[in-house]
Design an enzyme around this catalytic site. Structure first.
Site, PDB file in Angstrom:
ATOM      1  CE1 TYR A  55      -3.140  -3.161   0.933  1.00  0.00           C
ATOM      2  CE2 TYR A  55      -4.143  -1.448  -0.425  1.00  0.00           C
ATOM      3  CZ  TYR A  55      -4.135  -2.741   0.054  1.00  0.00           C
ATOM      4  OH  TYR A  55      -5.106  -3.608  -0.341  1.00  0.00           O
ATOM      5  NE  ARG A  58      -2.870  -0.135  -5.069  1.00  0.00           N
ATOM      6  CZ  ARG A  58      -4.019  -0.709  -4.699  1.00  0.00           C
ATOM      7  NH1 ARG A  58      -3.996  -1.693  -3.798  1.00  0.00           N
ATOM      8  NH2 ARG A  58      -5.159  -0.299  -5.210  1.00  0.00           N
ATOM      9  CG  ASN A  90     -11.158   3.298  -9.101  1.00  0.00           C
ATOM     10  OD1 ASN A  90     -11.259   2.072  -9.195  1.00  0.00           O
ATOM     11  ND2 ASN A  90     -11.376   4.112 -10.115  1.00  0.00           N
ATOM     12  CG  HIS A 107     -13.881  -1.290  -2.804  1.00  0.00           C
ATOM     13  ND1 HIS A 107     -13.727  -1.759  -4.091  1.00  0.00           N
ATOM     14  CD2 HIS A 107     -15.006  -1.881  -2.335  1.00  0.00           C
ATOM     15  CE1 HIS A 107     -14.708  -2.595  -4.372  1.00  0.00           C
ATOM     16  NE2 HIS A 107     -15.497  -2.682  -3.327  1.00  0.00           N
ATOM     17  CB  CYS A 137      -3.098   6.757  15.731  1.00  0.00           C
ATOM     18  SG  CYS A 137      -3.039   6.463  17.511  1.00  0.00           S
ATOM     19  CD  GLU A 205     -11.410  -6.773 -21.406  1.00  0.00           C
ATOM     20  OE1 GLU A 205     -10.676  -6.939 -22.391  1.00  0.00           O
ATOM     21  OE2 GLU A 205     -11.152  -7.198 -20.280  1.00  0.00           O
ATOM     22  CB  ALA A 221     -12.985   5.683 -19.413  1.00  0.00           C
TER      23      ALA A 221
HETATM   24  C1  BV8 Z   1     -18.055  -8.216   1.056  1.00  0.00           C
HETATM   25  C2  BV8 Z   1      -9.468  -2.462  -2.156  1.00  0.00           C
HETATM   26  C3  BV8 Z   1     -19.875  -8.672   2.592  1.00  0.00           C
HETATM   27  C4  BV8 Z   1      -8.219  -3.259  -2.206  1.00  0.00           C
HETATM   28  C5  BV8 Z   1     -10.987  -3.944  -3.231  1.00  0.00           C
HETATM   29  C6  BV8 Z   1     -17.081 -15.810  -4.395  1.00  0.00           C
HETATM   30  C7  BV8 Z   1     -17.929 -15.364  -5.395  1.00  0.00           C
HETATM   31  C8  BV8 Z   1     -18.381 -14.043  -5.416  1.00  0.00           C
HETATM   32  C9  BV8 Z   1     -18.004 -13.153  -4.418  1.00  0.00           C
HETATM   33  C10 BV8 Z   1     -17.160 -13.578  -3.428  1.00  0.00           C
HETATM   34  C11 BV8 Z   1     -16.692 -14.896  -3.407  1.00  0.00           C
HETATM   35  N1  BV8 Z   1     -15.886 -15.026  -2.336  1.00  0.00           N
HETATM   36  C12 BV8 Z   1     -15.837 -13.851  -1.667  1.00  0.00           C
HETATM   37  C13 BV8 Z   1     -16.621 -12.966  -2.316  1.00  0.00           C
HETATM   38  C14 BV8 Z   1     -16.869 -11.553  -1.917  1.00  0.00           C
HETATM   39  C15 BV8 Z   1     -15.687 -10.696  -2.322  1.00  0.00           C
HETATM   40  C16 BV8 Z   1     -15.474 -10.756  -3.817  1.00  0.00           C
HETATM   41  O1  BV8 Z   1     -16.242 -10.203  -4.564  1.00  0.00           O
HETATM   42  N2  BV8 Z   1     -14.408 -11.476  -4.231  1.00  0.00           N
HETATM   43  C17 BV8 Z   1     -14.126 -11.607  -5.640  1.00  0.00           C
HETATM   44  C18 BV8 Z   1     -12.627 -11.485  -5.880  1.00  0.00           C
HETATM   45  C19 BV8 Z   1     -14.630 -12.963  -6.119  1.00  0.00           C
HETATM   46  N3  BV8 Z   1     -16.030  -9.342  -1.943  1.00  0.00           N
HETATM   47  C20 BV8 Z   1     -15.709  -8.877  -0.726  1.00  0.00           C
HETATM   48  O2  BV8 Z   1     -15.063  -9.504   0.089  1.00  0.00           O
HETATM   49  C21 BV8 Z   1     -16.261  -7.513  -0.386  1.00  0.00           C
HETATM   50  N4  BV8 Z   1     -16.901  -7.551   0.897  1.00  0.00           N
HETATM   51  O3  BV8 Z   1     -18.574  -8.887   0.190  1.00  0.00           O
HETATM   52  O4  BV8 Z   1     -18.583  -8.060   2.346  1.00  0.00           O
HETATM   53  C22 BV8 Z   1     -20.927  -7.651   2.403  1.00  0.00           C
HETATM   54  C23 BV8 Z   1     -21.575  -7.541   1.170  1.00  0.00           C
HETATM   55  C24 BV8 Z   1     -22.583  -6.589   1.004  1.00  0.00           C
HETATM   56  C25 BV8 Z   1     -22.922  -5.732   2.055  1.00  0.00           C
HETATM   57  C26 BV8 Z   1     -22.256  -5.864   3.262  1.00  0.00           C
HETATM   58  C27 BV8 Z   1     -21.267  -6.804   3.460  1.00  0.00           C
HETATM   59  C28 BV8 Z   1     -15.140  -6.499  -0.294  1.00  0.00           C
HETATM   60  C29 BV8 Z   1     -14.559  -6.278  -1.678  1.00  0.00           C
HETATM   61  C30 BV8 Z   1     -13.585  -5.110  -1.627  1.00  0.00           C
HETATM   62  C31 BV8 Z   1     -12.202  -5.601  -1.935  1.00  0.00           C
HETATM   63  N5  BV8 Z   1     -11.299  -4.470  -2.072  1.00  0.00           N
HETATM   64  N6  BV8 Z   1     -10.240  -2.857  -3.289  1.00  0.00           N
HETATM   65  C32 BV8 Z   1      -7.220  -2.511  -3.021  1.00  0.00           C
HETATM   66  O5  BV8 Z   1      -7.598  -1.703  -3.882  1.00  0.00           O
HETATM   67  O6  BV8 Z   1      -6.044  -2.782  -2.766  1.00  0.00           O
HETATM   68  S1  BV8 Z   1     -11.586  -4.584  -4.667  1.00  0.00           S
HETATM   69  C33 BV8 Z   1     -10.602  -4.111  -5.993  1.00  0.00           C
HETATM   70  O7  BV8 Z   1     -11.252  -4.643  -7.134  1.00  0.00           O
HETATM   71  C34 BV8 Z   1     -10.525  -2.633  -6.321  1.00  0.00           C
HETATM   72  O8  BV8 Z   1     -11.314  -1.805  -5.501  1.00  0.00           O
HETATM   73  C35 BV8 Z   1     -11.068  -2.576  -7.754  1.00  0.00           C
HETATM   74  O9  BV8 Z   1     -11.553  -1.342  -8.107  1.00  0.00           O
HETATM   75  C36 BV8 Z   1     -12.092  -3.592  -7.582  1.00  0.00           C
HETATM   76  C37 BV8 Z   1     -12.933  -4.113  -8.642  1.00  0.00           C
HETATM   77  O10 BV8 Z   1     -12.173  -4.335  -9.741  1.00  0.00           O
HETATM   78  P1  BV8 Z   1     -12.385  -3.332 -10.970  1.00  0.00           P
HETATM   79  O11 BV8 Z   1     -12.464  -1.943 -10.445  1.00  0.00           O
HETATM   80  O12 BV8 Z   1     -13.534  -3.830 -11.772  1.00  0.00           O
HETATM   81  O13 BV8 Z   1     -11.019  -3.471 -11.686  1.00  0.00           O
HETATM   82  P2  BV8 Z   1     -10.574  -4.642 -12.674  1.00  0.00           P
HETATM   83  O14 BV8 Z   1      -9.106  -4.535 -12.876  1.00  0.00           O
HETATM   84  O15 BV8 Z   1     -11.173  -5.933 -12.203  1.00  0.00           O
HETATM   85  O16 BV8 Z   1     -11.311  -4.279 -14.051  1.00  0.00           O
HETATM   86  C38 BV8 Z   1     -10.922  -3.109 -14.743  1.00  0.00           C
HETATM   87  C39 BV8 Z   1     -11.883  -3.002 -15.911  1.00  0.00           C
HETATM   88  O17 BV8 Z   1     -11.608  -1.775 -16.588  1.00  0.00           O
HETATM   89  C40 BV8 Z   1     -11.719  -4.111 -16.926  1.00  0.00           C
HETATM   90  O18 BV8 Z   1     -13.002  -4.576 -17.300  1.00  0.00           O
HETATM   91  C41 BV8 Z   1     -11.026  -3.443 -18.114  1.00  0.00           C
HETATM   92  O19 BV8 Z   1     -11.479  -3.958 -19.346  1.00  0.00           O
HETATM   93  C42 BV8 Z   1     -11.496  -2.021 -17.959  1.00  0.00           C
HETATM   94  N7  BV8 Z   1     -10.549  -1.033 -18.481  1.00  0.00           N
HETATM   95  C43 BV8 Z   1      -9.187  -1.093 -18.486  1.00  0.00           C
HETATM   96  N8  BV8 Z   1      -8.697   0.044 -19.025  1.00  0.00           N
HETATM   97  C44 BV8 Z   1      -9.763   0.824 -19.348  1.00  0.00           C
HETATM   98  C45 BV8 Z   1     -10.945   0.142 -19.004  1.00  0.00           C
HETATM   99  N9  BV8 Z   1     -12.177   0.655 -19.213  1.00  0.00           N
HETATM  100  C46 BV8 Z   1     -12.247   1.880 -19.772  1.00  0.00           C
HETATM  101  N10 BV8 Z   1     -11.157   2.606 -20.122  1.00  0.00           N
HETATM  102  C47 BV8 Z   1      -9.911   2.114 -19.929  1.00  0.00           C
HETATM  103  N11 BV8 Z   1      -8.836   2.835 -20.304  1.00  0.00           N
END
Ligand code: BV8
Length: 238
Positions: A55, A58, A90, A107, A137, A205, A221
């Protein structure tokens, strides 16, 4: 779109043209690190130095990047619309630096840190805050170690009540730059769609949840959003 309640959700893709790596593209962050090694509470407990270094790297990068035209376009949209809420997955501050006034970071954020004892947040982006040394802190009598102010996998995202309320009440739901991998962010478009709301995607995509969108604009974007925003602001009030 004028007069409508508009909610926008952004993901890592909107910051890609600013030089911030996304997570799942082929040069993505998660190619170099395993999520479970750096973005979970267990990782922080098991190897805090690794997580802290990830972190801090970043956080330092925030000083080297600038908002891109996509960030500026969303700021212009916010100025031009009566009701708009920007929600971002983000953790960078490019929306704010791009001119957006009201940003909901579901997040967490890189520029703030959280006291592990009190949960109190501090903005800590001075040079002394950006080395790889752990930081303490200013809120406790005995200074306590601070953690990244980030929602890790397995932790509850922030502001979910407000987010669900805004999505439930919106008339237009727009997603920019997200792969639809991460829950609950990826589920928001399904909630909007179930309410019969206009759903719009701007992405490089087709993401996992592409079928949930009425309108799909594939492209960078920074290139497509400025024109789309001009068109949305020019739309006749239906
Ligand atoms: C929760 C901080 C309960 C960290 C992040 C099994 C199945 C389904 C779900 C789960 C599972 N097991 C566990 C889960 C839940 C889990 C989850 O979803 N896991 C995934 C991996 C399967 N989620 C959690 O644990 C969440 N908590 O569920 O708590 C709850 C629920 C509801 C209400 C109350 C309680 C917590 C998730 C948060 C994790 N932390 N970020 C850090 O940043 O270091 S997530 C991390 O991924 C980032 O925040 C990021 O933004 C986020 C999502 O990814 P994207 O933003 O979509 O980024 P990505 O690279 O994936 O995609 C980029 C896209 O942009 C692509 O499509 C690409 O084509 C496009 N792109 C690229 N360039 C461009 C572009 N588009 C336009 N222009 C461009 N130039």
């Amino acid at each position: 779109m004028q007069g409508k309640r508009v909610v926008i959700l952004t993901g890592a893709g909107i910051s890609a043209e600013s030089g911030i790596q996304t997570f799942r593209d082929n040069d993505g962050l998660w190619e170099e690190y395993h999520i479970e090694d750096v973005a979970t509470p267990e990782a922080w407990r098991a190897n805090p130095a690794l997580v802290w270094g990830f972190y801090q790297g970043r956080r330092r990068q925030l000083q080297e990047v600038q908002p891109n035209p996509a960030h500026n376009a969303l700021a212009a949209l916010e100025q031009g619309l009566e009701h708009m809420l920007l929600i971002t997955q983000n953790v960078d501050d490019l929306h704010e630096r791009g001119g957006s006034q009201d940003v909901v970071h579901m997040h967490g954020q890189l520029r703030t840190l959280r006291c592990e004892n009190s949960g109190h947040r501090e903005l800590r982006m001075d040079p002394a805050d950006l080395t790889d040394d752990f930081l303490t802190c200013n809120c406790c009598v005995e200074p306590q170690r601070m953690r990244p102010d980030i929602v890790w996998f397995g932790e509850r995202p922030m502001h979910m009540e407000d987010i669900y309320a805004a999505v439930d009440a919106c008339e237009v739901f727009i997603v920019v730059g997200s792969s639809g991998h991460v829950y609950p962010a990826s589920d928001l478009v399904h909630i909007a769609r179930a309410n019969g709301v206009r759903t719009v995607l701007v992405n490089a995509e087709a993401p996992l949840n592409v079928d949930a969108f009425d309108e799909v604009h594939l492209g960078k974007a920074g290139e497509v959003l400025p024109e789309l925003v001009n068109a949305w602001l020019a739309e006749e009030t239906a």
